[in-house]
Design an enzyme around this catalytic site. Structure first.
Site, short mmCIF file in Angstrom:
data_model
loop_
_atom_site.label_atom_id
_atom_site.label_comp_id
_atom_site.label_asym_id
_atom_site.label_seq_id
_atom_site.Cartn_x
_atom_site.Cartn_y
_atom_site.Cartn_z
N HIS A 164 0.74 -1.35 -0.05
CA HIS A 164 0.06 0.07 0.06
C HIS A 164 0.87 1.39 0.13
O HIS A 164 0.81 2.03 -0.96
CB HIS A 164 -0.81 -0.06 1.21
CG HIS A 164 -1.72 1.18 1.52
ND1 HIS A 164 -2.99 1.15 1.22
CD2 HIS A 164 -1.48 2.56 1.91
CE1 HIS A 164 -3.47 2.46 1.45
NE2 HIS A 164 -2.81 3.16 1.82
N GLU A 165 1.72 1.39 1.00
CA GLU A 165 2.53 2.46 1.06
C GLU A 165 3.34 2.73 -0.07
O GLU A 165 3.78 3.94 -0.24
CB GLU A 165 3.34 2.58 2.57
CG GLU A 165 2.54 2.37 3.74
CD GLU A 165 1.64 3.53 3.91
OE1 GLU A 165 1.73 4.59 3.31
OE2 GLU A 165 0.43 3.17 4.53
N HIS A 191 1.81 4.71 -2.67
CA HIS A 191 1.86 6.25 -2.48
C HIS A 191 3.31 6.46 -2.87
O HIS A 191 3.28 7.58 -3.46
CB HIS A 191 1.64 6.49 -1.02
CG HIS A 191 0.43 6.40 -0.50
ND1 HIS A 191 -0.72 7.07 -1.02
CD2 HIS A 191 -0.13 5.67 0.74
CE1 HIS A 191 -1.86 6.94 -0.41
NE2 HIS A 191 -1.59 6.07 0.53
N GLU A 249 -4.67 7.65 -2.57
CA GLU A 249 -5.39 6.52 -2.25
C GLU A 249 -5.79 5.63 -3.25
O GLU A 249 -5.64 4.50 -2.94
CB GLU A 249 -6.52 6.92 -1.21
CG GLU A 249 -6.69 5.96 -0.12
CD GLU A 249 -5.26 5.69 0.76
OE1 GLU A 249 -5.31 4.59 1.42
OE2 GLU A 249 -4.66 6.52 0.76
ZN ZN Z 1 -2.81 5.26 2.04
#
Ligand code: ZN
Length: 497
Positions: free
Chosen positions: A262-263, A266, A292
């Site tokens: 997830h990170e 980003h 997101e």
């Molecule tokens: Zn996030």
């Protein structure tokens, strides 16, 4: 004349980015390695730096420079950059400096109090400071003198163009389609995921992360590094300095892995914005929903699939033979996709996640429209969880104190998480028309997927708004049905409904 103004503007942007970098690095340090004892000293100086930055940002001479530049014949990129900065600065220009500095101090203090309250599992420790943060936020927004309602303004700050009316419509559809689906899933034959929750040595998890997952994702030490924290986040210093953080749990082998995926999503966004936009609002001003959409695309639409694990599971099995030797990759993937109402948002599955957001949305809306107060908010929280997810937190730690956001005055932020997931579904649909995503995942050619994202989404930063990027990348406006169709199809298959 024009050239001089442009030079002055660019120098001002550089100066701002220097302060921004310093404050970001202090923030990363605070949430990872900094000793607790120095908090008061650091917070006071951080507030001072933030105050200095505030003065530079709100410099009236620069307001005039921007006004004059907008009257000149300048290129479209520069015009958009100036307009975006004007909008942002207009909002802070109306706030008196003392109010801003005291707000920064208050939120720094609130972070420490939240941490203490969470450890003590006691909402009453946090309640007084939460109340102060809400009051202070209200005062700051009141300075804007906008005709829009306060919570609408907050929503627009995180996702330009979004309002309670639009979010209400979005969440209504989410509620309509997901609540019955979740009920069916809950009543269906349950999937065994107990093997995921055995003890998994944290040192070995870290070793697997560094040896397998980060290289697979192409997350490279020449432009980023990973650290540990209580509440994982990513900080983008510049295109080639990305800090991602994670948290290892001994009793959950996939938590750190998927939160890292997830990170890193980003991180790639910040890394892949066109280099000429580095240090400008085109990189740091990307809306939360768009950001997101990229982290969730990596986490859920790639990181939870069978092809992803066909590439990465053998090494995990080797790392933890005792726990996983009898578990096939298919069983493993089914287990990491279990849809089951739970208490903690960051640990929630893809199916029930949007309801965690719906709850926060309804509470925030109530706090700012005056129908809900901070008093006994822990009880209100529990009531919502029982109503939508049928679960109740044993203590406030797994309840109202689980998220850091409100201590930092981030109201209106949560809804973008659900919106982001919905954006990703539509992006994925378009991506799958162009490239064979499953084959690329299986064969470890993750970079081709990242290339597609860079080409269609990342490189623009917020040069265009979410709606424009959506149309350019997918050929149509945002349509939440792609998201709800995707969830319905996935979970119908997974649970043989
Ligand atoms: Zn996030």
């Amino acid at each position: 004349m024009k050239e001089e103004l442009l030079k002055e503007f660019d120098e001002w942007v550089l100066k701002l980015s220097a302060y921004q970098m310093a404050l970001s690095l202090i923030g990363v340090d605070k949430q990872t390695l900094a000793p607790q004892g120095g908090a008061a000293y650091r917070d006071e100086r951080t507030a001072y730096l933030a105050g200095e930055m505030f003065s530079i940002e709100t410099d009236l001479h620069m307001v005039e420079v921007r006004r004059q530049l907008l009257a000149e014949d300048i290129d479209a990129d520069k015009r958009r950059e100036i307009e975006l900065m004007d909008k942002e600065i207009e909002h802070i220009l109306v706030v008196p400096k003392e109010m801003f500095v005291s707000y920064t101090k208050l939120t720094a203090e609130a972070y420490e109090v939240w941490h203490r309250a969470k450890n003590a599992e006691d909402y009453t420790i946090f309640e007084p400071v939460l109340k102060k943060v809400i009051e202070a936020s209200k005062q700051m927004y009141a300075c804007r003198n906008s005709s829009a309602s306060m919570y609408d303004q907050m929503l627009d700050d995180y996702e330009p163009g979004m309002t309670m009316e639009k979010y209400d419509a979005f969440f209504d559809r989410v509620r309509e389609r997901l609540v019955p689906l979740i009920r069916k899933v809950t009543e269906a034959q349950q999937i065994d995921d107990s093997f995921l929750k055995q003890p998994y040595d944290v040192q070995k998890q870290k070793e697997y992360m560094n040896r397998v997952i980060l290289p697979y994702l192409g997350f490279d030490s020449s432009w980023g590094y990973q650290n540990e924290t209580e509440h994982p986040f990513t900080d983008i210093i510049c295109e080639n300095d990305i800090r991602v953080t994670t948290k290892y749990l001994e009793n959950n082998v996939v938590s750190a892995i998927l939160s890292t995926v997830h990170e890193v999503g980003h991180g790639y966004y910040g890394h892949d914005v066109a280099p000429e936009y580095d240090g400008t609002i085109f990189n740091y001003g990307i809306s939360s929903g768009m950001h997101e959409s990229q982290s969730r695309l990596l986490e859920n639409y790639l990181g939870r699939t069978l092809p992803f694990w066909e590439a990465n599971y053998p090494a995990l099995q080797e790392t933890f033979p005792e726990q996983l030797k009898d578990v096939t990759v298919e069983q493993f993937v089914r287990a990491i996709n279990v849809g089951k109402p739970s208490l903690v948002r960051t640990e929630a599955d893809e199916l029930t996640y949007p309801l965690h957001i719906l709850i926060r949305y309804e509470i925030e809306k109530g706090l700012f429209t005056g129908t809900i107060s901070t008093e006994n908010l822990d009880r209100t929280w529990d009531e919502y969880y029982e109503k939508y997810l049928g679960v109740k937190a044993p203590t406030a730690r797994q309840g109202i104190l689980q998220d850091v956001h409100w201590s930092g005055g981030s109201f209106g932020y949560f809804p973008t998480y659900a919106l982001g997931s919905a954006f990703s579904a539509q992006f994925m649909k378009a991506m799958r028309c162009d490239i064979d995503v499953d084959e690329l995942l299986r064969s470890g050619r993750f970079s081709v997927i990242i290339d597609w994202l860079r080409e269609h989404i990342h490189r623009y930063g917020c040069r265009y708004n979410a709606d424009e990027i959506m149309r350019m990348a997918t050929g149509e406006p945002f349509n939440p049905d792609y998201y709800l169709d995707y969830l319905e199809e996935k979970y119908t298959k997974l649970y043989h409904l």
